[in-house]
Design a protein around this motif. Structure first.
Motif, PDB file in Angstrom:
ATOM      1  N   PRO A 148       0.823  -1.226   0.000  1.00 15.13           N
ATOM      2  CA  PRO A 148       0.000   0.000   0.000  1.00 15.13           C
ATOM      3  C   PRO A 148       0.845   1.259   0.000  1.00 15.13           C
ATOM      4  O   PRO A 148       1.797   1.398   0.769  1.00 15.13           O
ATOM      5  CB  PRO A 148      -0.814  -0.125   1.298  1.00 15.13           C
ATOM      6  CG  PRO A 148      -0.023  -1.048   2.163  1.00 15.13           C
ATOM      7  CD  PRO A 148       0.685  -1.983   1.255  1.00 15.13           C
ATOM      8  N   GLN A 158      -1.260   4.100  -0.301  1.00 18.88           N
ATOM      9  CA  GLN A 158      -2.316   4.921   0.280  1.00 18.88           C
ATOM     10  C   GLN A 158      -2.743   4.297   1.605  1.00 18.88           C
ATOM     11  O   GLN A 158      -2.212   3.269   2.032  1.00 18.88           O
ATOM     12  CB  GLN A 158      -3.507   5.019  -0.675  1.00 18.88           C
ATOM     13  CG  GLN A 158      -3.176   5.587  -2.045  1.00 18.88           C
ATOM     14  CD  GLN A 158      -4.392   5.639  -2.928  1.00 18.88           C
ATOM     15  OE1 GLN A 158      -5.535   5.574  -2.465  1.00 18.88           O
ATOM     16  NE2 GLN A 158      -4.164   5.735  -4.231  1.00 18.88           N
ATOM     17  N   ASN A 159      -3.730   4.921   2.246  1.00 17.92           N
ATOM     18  CA  ASN A 159      -4.223   4.414   3.522  1.00 17.92           C
ATOM     19  C   ASN A 159      -4.974   3.104   3.321  1.00 17.92           C
ATOM     20  O   ASN A 159      -5.729   2.945   2.349  1.00 17.92           O
ATOM     21  CB  ASN A 159      -5.139   5.437   4.186  1.00 17.92           C
ATOM     22  CG  ASN A 159      -4.371   6.671   4.624  1.00 17.92           C
ATOM     23  OD1 ASN A 159      -3.152   6.646   4.758  1.00 17.92           O
ATOM     24  ND2 ASN A 159      -5.079   7.752   4.859  1.00 17.92           N
ATOM     25  N   VAL A 160      -4.779   2.180   4.250  1.00 18.30           N
ATOM     26  CA  VAL A 160      -5.484   0.900   4.241  1.00 18.30           C
ATOM     27  C   VAL A 160      -6.836   1.084   4.936  1.00 18.30           C
ATOM     28  O   VAL A 160      -6.946   1.838   5.918  1.00 18.30           O
ATOM     29  CB  VAL A 160      -4.639  -0.182   4.935  1.00 18.30           C
ATOM     30  CG1 VAL A 160      -5.338  -1.525   4.885  1.00 18.30           C
ATOM     31  CG2 VAL A 160      -3.271  -0.275   4.271  1.00 18.30           C
ATOM     32  N   GLN A 206      -0.182   1.185   9.950  1.00 14.08           N
ATOM     33  CA  GLN A 206       0.466   1.134   8.639  1.00 14.08           C
ATOM     34  C   GLN A 206       1.713   2.009   8.664  1.00 14.08           C
ATOM     35  O   GLN A 206       1.657   3.175   9.040  1.00 14.08           O
ATOM     36  CB  GLN A 206      -0.492   1.607   7.544  1.00 14.08           C
ATOM     37  CG  GLN A 206       0.108   1.633   6.151  1.00 14.08           C
ATOM     38  CD  GLN A 206      -0.852   2.208   5.133  1.00 14.08           C
ATOM     39  OE1 GLN A 206      -2.038   2.398   5.429  1.00 14.08           O
ATOM     40  NE2 GLN A 206      -0.361   2.480   3.943  1.00 14.08           N
ATOM     41  N   TYR A 236      -6.616  -2.392   0.143  1.00  9.82           N
ATOM     42  CA  TYR A 236      -5.789  -1.265  -0.299  1.00  9.82           C
ATOM     43  C   TYR A 236      -5.560  -1.405  -1.793  1.00  9.82           C
ATOM     44  O   TYR A 236      -5.620  -2.510  -2.345  1.00  9.82           O
ATOM     45  CB  TYR A 236      -4.457  -1.226   0.460  1.00  9.82           C
ATOM     46  CG  TYR A 236      -3.583  -2.447   0.257  1.00  9.82           C
ATOM     47  CD1 TYR A 236      -2.654  -2.506  -0.778  1.00  9.82           C
ATOM     48  CD2 TYR A 236      -3.675  -3.544   1.111  1.00  9.82           C
ATOM     49  CE1 TYR A 236      -1.856  -3.608  -0.968  1.00  9.82           C
ATOM     50  CE2 TYR A 236      -2.886  -4.657   0.932  1.00  9.82           C
ATOM     51  CZ  TYR A 236      -1.972  -4.685  -0.114  1.00  9.82           C
ATOM     52  OH  TYR A 236      -1.181  -5.783  -0.298  1.00  9.82           O
TER      53      TYR A 236
END
Length: 1573
Positions: free
Chosen positions: A28, A30-32, A362, A42
């Motif tokens: 990922p 980006q944000n999960v 994360q 993701y």
């Protein structure tokens, strides 16, 4: 024919083959997000990856239109939304876990969506786009429509979240601002309204922001006019004036990094400066929370700026870049920081699961950790990300179990083929470039940027180990591959060298040699058939200068390791004659090329055109370069540069390109039989592709999207599968024995590498100990041995051999050089001893002429460079000096000069002046003329005033006319210009040297020269002049000064001694002495006379200089006076300029206020229109609600009517059941979950309402069961009752929904009304500001600044009675006072006359008082009559007549409506008459038919009557028993019918009484309220 038929069959079978994605490996960026309590997701490349936290099972969802943009999840509905990244992107909504598409959202965004966010309650989705729209849109994702949108030009947003407790609030934050958007709804209309959060300063303090549009704290200046806002001073009149602030008024604010909502709808905001803010959700008031330190502050780590935050009960969890998760316990306005968890890397995102039992962490690298809360908390790693993007991939032989990946940082990972799980990883800590796995052993090779090749042992996939390292060259390794049988490793570098390494571990990966190629190697391909003993190698390189591509093919025999010494020269270069090297060129550039298995055909991918070409290689050998022409050409249908590769059995041609599409083609026809889009052009397509030995798995690695996809065959069989499986079995059988042997050697090499490592570690430890022990005595320096590349080692070895071979020759040359150097030194010494004429330059002794020439050229170049730099600097300075001279000297019409006093330190300068332009001269002439006119006007006005005063003295008997003339005169005097009162005329003269122009000076010099020439020509012969020069020295008269300069010559005998002189000589000597004495006396006299004359001249000069100084003093005084006048005029000019600037500022302010007023009026129109529309919608909605409520009441009232046929006791039972409602059991939330989830029970959404209604209907089914039916009730009646009750329940639900919507619409109308009132207040404020500005403008234009010259001097005053404040004083003329006195006398006379008149007025006062009493009595009568009128009956029509301003128009409208109604009724009546006529005709025909039938029946009736009479006689004979029973039954039925009718009449009487009461109540409402006045 057989081959063609077989090929067609293979092609037909291949048409059914297709590829699908087995698994995808990506990490990922980006944000999960959580999809549900056990699944996260993701995006990665073209895919959205779902991971089950418990089972670690992965599910993949592919976006078919390119790379996945942003992702959002809706946990209550279990849906996933993501956008694609293409032109005009779309948003897709998919169900989970079914992964079926629910809807597709298409908006107006051109480039990309940057943020997506679901609301917890309802089917709402918010999206935000970046360039060029910057659009915030609110969607109803179920219906796929945009509810509302707003544009924010130039505003980038980093985070967007809905309020979990209220979907009407949406927060958008960026590094510079936080905005809370309120979503307002009215029925089906939605509106977005923004309100910004006022952030504190960087130090956490607040500042009072002044109103830019209507500032309240501006100072008042009574002298220089009004003080205006800075926007008016800047001249801004548009919308930018509303937000304009000067540079000094701008302050640095806090920079938000992250925000989160609380259950109380407040916001917590983390800032980059380390502050934590709390924002009230209603009024957006900001509070800076104070940090409480329990212990000493942390020095080694500190939470400076939280990167991410997640809310929990009692505070928030936050993390920064230090790798720690902190718990921030918040109480009131204070918070305390506690350590919560330590993570190995900086944390990039925190998120709680829906049940708040797990915390997702994360990292910035992409790894995912799960912290599970409980009695024994657990912390596990769900996903471990690789360090960097995938650089290369390959299968571990045979390719059906494991594969390997390589990242740029040197991380090698082993993955399972079936599930994509990470088996192991090893960190090489190098800058890696390429990776390849050996077919002949369980080993792999890794190429690096430094030129190294690392060999890894992968026999144990769970613990791979480095076993060997080769340093080939210092240039980066760009290409690395094994041949099909795993005999050789070919390594290509950026310098164009291809190294050949023995791939077998038994040879310890021996380097056999290298081959020189051109720079820019694009691809290396090999062919190694099982039935041959050679390996064919083809190298593709580019020729940019000729726009062609070069193909170089050479052969490597199987016996090369045994005879490598004879195949290579001393420097390791393989000889071309032994490897049979051939060179080919293509007519156009290729980006990729491969050689088929038969080594007779080359396939190339064109770089400039989308074509795939095949080239036939010539069978005959050739020398030089051979040009290849395309034998077969087919369009690739791909865009961008592509790459080609062959399958292991050589029958498939695999093509990849920048578009991200993988195509597999038949090698013979080049037709595509399957294709798969695993990547997209947004990620720059596919970087590499690898196919397993059996063809069952294909690894596709993206170039920039960091995604690795494993493809498998969906339909694979027949001849297509048999060919590659057969080849795989043959190759596996061939390599089995070799692999067993080489793997044994690999284990030995691994043990040796482990021993070497342990020995090196032991040696390092000993060295450290020794160095530590000896550090007390001396400093120990350990020099590291520099590692030398293999190619340099071979070159140095060759040089050493050459040195040994030619050592004697070298010694001889050195001796000759020494002798020659000695000779040259001797010659230089000899040269130093010779004369300068014969001396040679030192450089001429240099024997290396080329080196001397090079040094000379370098010296000249350096000198030229320095000379150019100096010239440019001088040129720049000369240019600057020329500009200064032109500006300050040449452009001056009057040059700047100065006069300096002789005896006084005083210098007087003139006034330097530039030459005036024509426009300035015209303007000056106009102003001077205007000044003269004004002066003449002033004189004329003075004369007029004098004449008027004379006329006033003569005509005293006409007082009224004289007063008017005096007033006119006063007005005329007052109309004089104000600046004339302060004008000053100063007459002075300044004497200065006349300025002579250059052309006049040149003309004078020319005339003087010509005059001298003329005089010389007029002179006669110069004989007279020469004679005069010879005789008298050129003068006619001898001056005394010349005589005194003469020297009396000594007699010649004076050289002899005195004793030898004769008498004559003695006499002559006495005469000589006498003459000398007389001459000296004359000289003394003359000297004294000269001294006397000199003193007189000095006194005269002193007097002259003193007079000159006196004149300069007077000139200085006049200069001071001149400067005074100039400064006075400049002061006037500055006052005028200031007045003009202030007037322009006032005009700018007025224009801005008018523009602002226009915008507010337009906004007012919009708000008025919104109010009108919302009021109409509300009235319509309320009407529907009233109708629905009336229907509900009708259903309740008509219940007993519908069941009036059954007994009353059953009706009562049914009515009770009719009012009964089932109980819906709410889902009880577990106590542990309730304690964990901070948000508790959130407001219900549309889905929850639908679920509740479905549960209610399901409970109604239980109530409608036949078991609940009362005893003795008919089944049909029960079914009818159940239907009526169900209709009643559904109607009640509709009423509830309508009531909620009605409340929302009323609130919306109230907010619109408040907005309208606010805008109206702003408009009134603008009007007030405009009035004040107009007043200030008038005052400014009337209150002029007057400059007055006061005479300097001293005035003595007693007790210092001097008024210093002149703020309320005015400057007036003396005549005005005199005129005012005359006016006062006139007014006094008028006052006396008015007093006489007042006597007459008092006489009429008594009469007026009597009339006043009369009017009061009439007023009482009228009030009584008004009261009587108010007590009269006042109908609604009369009220309307009095209250309605347009009553006649209203009556006309009603008349029009009635006329239309009458017309419609008339039309309907006519239509009914026509229908009745038609019906009458039809009835007449029917009556005729009935008459005929009656006649027929009448005929039959006679016969029946006869029969009846006969039967009657028979019945009478039988008896009357049956007749009595029939009569009794009829009586019973009549009694029951009468009881039923009586009951119905009672019910109707009750309803009539209710309706009468309602009518009476409504009638009483219409009566007017008459209040006694």
């Amino acid at each position: 024919m057989a081959q063609g038929r077989e090929r067609d069959e293979v092609h037909n079978v291949a048409l059914g083959a297709s590829l699908s994605v087995r698994w995808v490996q990506g990490f990922p960026k980006q944000n999960v997000h959580f999809v549900n309590d056990s699944t996260i997701c993701y995006p990665s490349g073209n895919f959205v990856i779902f991971i089950n936290i418990e089972t670690k099972k992965r599910t993949v969802l592919q976006c078919m239109n390119g790379i996945v943009g942003v992702v959002a999840t809706n946990i209550p509905y279990e849906v996933v939304a993501f956008s694609d990244r293409r032109l005009r992107p779309l948003i897709y909504i998919y169900n989970f876990p079914g992964l079926t598409r629910r809807t597709k959202l298409k908006g107006n965004v051109l480039l990309d969506y940057t943020l997506l966010s679901f609301s917890y309650c309802g089917t709402y989705l918010a999206s935000y786009s970046s360039l060029p729209e910057f659009e915030l849109a609110l969607w109803n994702w179920e219906s796929g429509v945009i509810l509302c949108r707003k544009l924010q030009p130039g505003v980038d947003v980093s985070q967007m979240t809905f309020n979990p407790m209220n979907w009407h609030q949406l927060c958008l934050s960026s590094p510079s601002a936080v905005t809370v958007w309120t979503i307002e709804r009215s029925n089906q209309e939605h509106y977005l309204k923004a309100k910004s959060v006022k952030l504190p300063l960087e130090d956490g303090s607040f500042f009072n922001e002044t109103d830019v549009i209507f500032p309240q704290s501006l100072p008042k200046d009574p002298i220089y006019g009004p003080v205006l806002p800075v926007s008016a001073i800047a001249g801004l009149v548009g919308e930018e004036a509303e937000t304009f602030r000067p540079k000094d008024d701008l302050y640095s604010l806090l920079h938000p990094t992250m925000h989160c909502w609380t259950p109380t709808s407040d916001l917590y905001i983390g800032c980059e400066e380390g502050h934590l803010l709390m924002v009230n959700g209603e009024n957006l008031k900001v509070t800076v929370l104070n940090k409480i330190e329990d212990g000493p502050p942390r020095v080694e780590r500190n939470l400076i700026s939280p990167v991410t935050m997640a809310y929990q009960k009692g505070g928030v969890l936050a993390s920064g870049i230090d790798g720690f998760v902190y718990s921030l316990l918040i109480k009131d306005t204070n918070y305390k920081v506690e350590d919560f968890l330590e993570v190995e890397r900086p944390v990039g995102h925190l998120m709680f699961s829906p049940s708040y039992r797990m915390l997702l962490i994360q990292t910035d690298k992409g790894s995912i950790f799960i912290y599970t809360f409980g009695e024994e908390p657990t912390f596990e790693k769900v996903l471990e990300a690789c360090d960097g993007k995938f650089q290369a991939t390959d299968f571990i032989t045979p390719g059906n179990e494991y594969c390997m990946t390589l990242t740029q940082s040197g991380e090698v990972c082993v993955w399972g083929i079936e599930d994509g799980a990470c088996v192991s990883r090893i960190y090489l800590n190098i800058q890696a470039t390429v990776l390849a796995c050996s077919p002949s052993s369980l080993s792999a090779a890794v190429g690096t940027e430094t030129g190294h090749v690392y060999f890894l042992d992968v026999r144990d996939v769970e613990s791979p180990q480095e076993v060997h390292k080769s340093f080939l060259s210092e240039s980066p390794v760009q290409h690395l591959l094994y041949d099909q049988r795993g005999m050789y490793v070919l390594v290509g570098t950026s310098e164009g060298h291809i190294f050949v390494i023995n791939a077998k571990p038994s040879s310890l990966f021996e380097i056999l040699g290298f081959i020189e190629m051109g720079k820019g190697i694009l691809q290396i391909s090999t062919v190694s058939p099982l039935e041959t003993d050679i390996v064919e190698v083809m190298v593709l390189s580019s020729l940019p200068e000729t726009r062609r591509s070069r193909l170089e093919i050479f052969s490597l025999p199987k016996i090369l390791p045994e005879v490598s010494a004879s195949f290579a020269d001393e420097r390791g270069r393989l000889r071309d004659e032994f490897i049979h090297k051939f060179v080919y060129e293509t007519e156009h550039t290729l980006s990729s090329a491969v050689l088929n298995l038969h080594s007779n055909r080359v396939y190339g991918f064109c770089n400039q055109a989308p074509y795939i070409c095949s080239y036939l290689l010539p069978e005959k050998e050739h020398s030089g370069v051979h040009i290849l022409k395309p034998y077969q050409k087919i369009q690739s249908k791909l865009y961008g540069p592509g790459m080609l590769s062959l399958s292991p059995h050589g029958l498939w041609l695999i093509t990849i390109a920048k578009c991200g599409i993988l195509c597999i083609r038949d090698i013979h026809t080049l037709e595509t039989f399957t294709r798969c889009r695993s990547h997209s052009h947004q990620g720059h397509g596919i970087q590499s592709v690898r196919i397993s030995l059996d063809g069952q798995s294909i690894l596709v690695n993206g170039r920039d999207d960091n995604t690795l996809a494993n493809l498998r065959w969906r339909r694979f069989g027949g001849i297509l599968a048999n060919d590659i499986l057969e080849y795989s079995q043959q190759l596996t059988t061939y390599l089995k024995t070799i692999m067993d042997e080489e793997n044994d050697y690999l284990s030995i090499a691994r043990r040796e590498s482990l021993d070497l490592e342990s020995e090196s570690e032991h040696a390092v430890t000993e060295n450290m100990q020794l160095s530590t022990d000896s550090s007390q005595e001396e400093l120990v320096k350990v020099d590291k041995i520099e590692e030398i590349p293999w190619i340099q080692q071979k070159s140095q070895e060759a040089i050493r051999n050459e040195v040994k071979l030619f050592s004697n020759k070298r010694k001889e040359i050195k001796r000759g050089i020494k002798a020659l150097a000695k000779t040259v030194l001797d010659m230089m010494e000899e040269n130093e001893a010779v004369d300068d004429i014969a001396k040679l330059e030192q450089q001429e002794f240099g024997l290396d002429l080329e080196e001397l020439e090079r040094l000379r050229n370098e010296n000249e170049q350096e000198v030229e460079k320095i000379r150019k730099d100096v010239e440019m600097q001088n040129l720049a300075k000369r240019y600057l000096a020329e500009i200064i001279k032109e500006e300050c000297w040449n452009s001056m019409a009057v040059k700047g000069r100065a006069l300096k006093c002789f005896h006084i330190p005083c210098v007087i300068e003139n006034f330097p002046m530039k030459e005036r332009t024509d426009e300035e001269l015209k303007e000056l002439k106009r102003v001077v003329q205007q000044k003269k006119i004004e002066t003449e006007c002033l004189k004329l006005r003075k004369e007029i005033v004098e004449v008027q005063s004379a006329i006033t003295m003569v005509k005293k008997h006409h007082e009224e006319e004289d007063e008017e003339e005096e007033e006119d005169g006063t007005l005329n005097d007052a109309s004089l210009p104000n600046y004339m009162l302060g004008s000053l005329s100063t007459d002075f003269r300044i004497s200065a040297q006349r300025h002579i122009k250059p052309w006049q000076k040149a003309k004078t010099d020319l005339l003087v020269t010509r005059e001298v020439e003329r005089l010389l020509l007029t002179r006669g012969p110069d004989s007279r002049r020469r004679a005069l020069m010879d005789m008298m020295g050129g003068v006619l008269e001898v001056k005394k000064e010349d005589i005194l300069r003469m020297v009396i010559p000594q007699p010649p005998f004076m050289v002899k001694p005195d004793a030898l002189w004769s008498e004559e000589e003695r006499k002559l000597f006495k005469e000589y002495e006498k003459k000398v004495k007389e001459l000296n006396e004359e000289r003394d006299k003359y000297r004294k006379s000269l001294e006397t004359e000199m003193k007189k001249l000095q006194n005269s000069i002193q007097e002259s200089t003193q007079n000159f100084d006196e004149h300069l003093k007077r000139l200085f005084e006049r200069r001071v006076k001149a400067e005074m006048v100039v400064n006075q005029e400049e002061l006037k000019i500055n006052n005028l300029i200031f007045s003009l600037l202030l007037d322009e500022e006032i005009s700018s302010r007025e224009t801005f206020l008018n523009n602002y007023l226009a915008r507010k009026q337009e906004e007012r129109n919009q708000t008025t229109e919104a109010i009108r529309k919302s009021r109409e919608d509300l009235d319509l909605y309320k009407e529907h609600y009233d109708n629905l409520l009336a229907e509900d009441k009708v259903l309740d009232r008509s219940f007993k009517k519908e069941f009036s046929e059954i007994p009353s006791h059953q009706v009562d039972i049914l009515y009770k059941l009719f009012k009964r409602r089932p109980r819906i059991h709410k889902h009880k939330i577990h106590a542990e979950t309730t304690s964990l989830v901070p948000f508790g029970e959130r407001p219900g959404s549309g889905k929850l309402n639908k679920d509740a209604f479905a549960q209610l209907m399901k409970a109604m089914d239980d109530l409608d069961s036949i078991n609940n039916m009362p005893e003795g009730l008919d089944t049909s009646v029960w079914e009818h009752f159940c239907m009526a009750r169900r209709a009643k329940v559904e109607n009640e639900q509709k009423v509830k929904q309508k009531a909620a919507g009605l409340i929302e619409m009323v609130a919306f109308l109230r907010r619109r009304t408040e907005d309208d009132e606010k805008v109206q207040h702003e408009i009134e404020k603008v009007f007030h500001e405009l009035i004040l500005l107009q007043e200030d403008k008038v005052k400014f234009q009337l209150n002029l600044t007057i400059q007055i010259l006061l005479k300097q001097g001293q005035v003595e005053l007693e007790n210092f009675q001097l008024m210093l404040d002149y703020s309320d004083a005015i400057l007036i003329n003396k005549m005005i006072i005199e005129d005012l006195n005359s006016v006062i006398r006139t007014q006094g006379q008028k006052k006396v006359a008015s007093m006489m008149e007042s006597k007459e007025v008092h006489k009429g006062i008594f009469q007026i008082e009597w009339e006043h009493k009369k009017m009061e009595m009439e007023m009482e009568d009228l009030n009584q009559k008004a009261w009587d009128i108010q007590m009269l009956f006042f109908s609604r029509d009369r009220q309307k007549f009095l209250n309605e301003p347009n009553y006649e128009t209203l009556i006309a409208i009603q008349i029009g409506i009635m006329e239309q109604t009458i017309a419609v009724l008339d039309k309907t009546h006519k239509k009914n008459v026509e229908n009745c006529k038609k019906l009458l005709k039809k009835l007449r025909r029917y009556s005729n038919q009935k008459d005929i039938a009656n006649y027929t029946l009448g005929c039959n009736l006679r016969e029946e009557l006869v029969a009846v009479s006969e039967r009657k006689d028979i019945c009478n004979a039988i008896g009357s028993k049956l007749t009595c029973e029939k009569i009794a039954k009829e009586r019973y039925e009549n009694m029951m019918r009468q009881q039923k009718l009586t009951k119905i009449s009672k019910q109707q009487a009750e309803q009539i009484s209710i309706l009468q009461a309602e009518v009476e109540r409504l009638r009483m409402k219409t009566f007017p309220a008459l209040v006694q006045m």
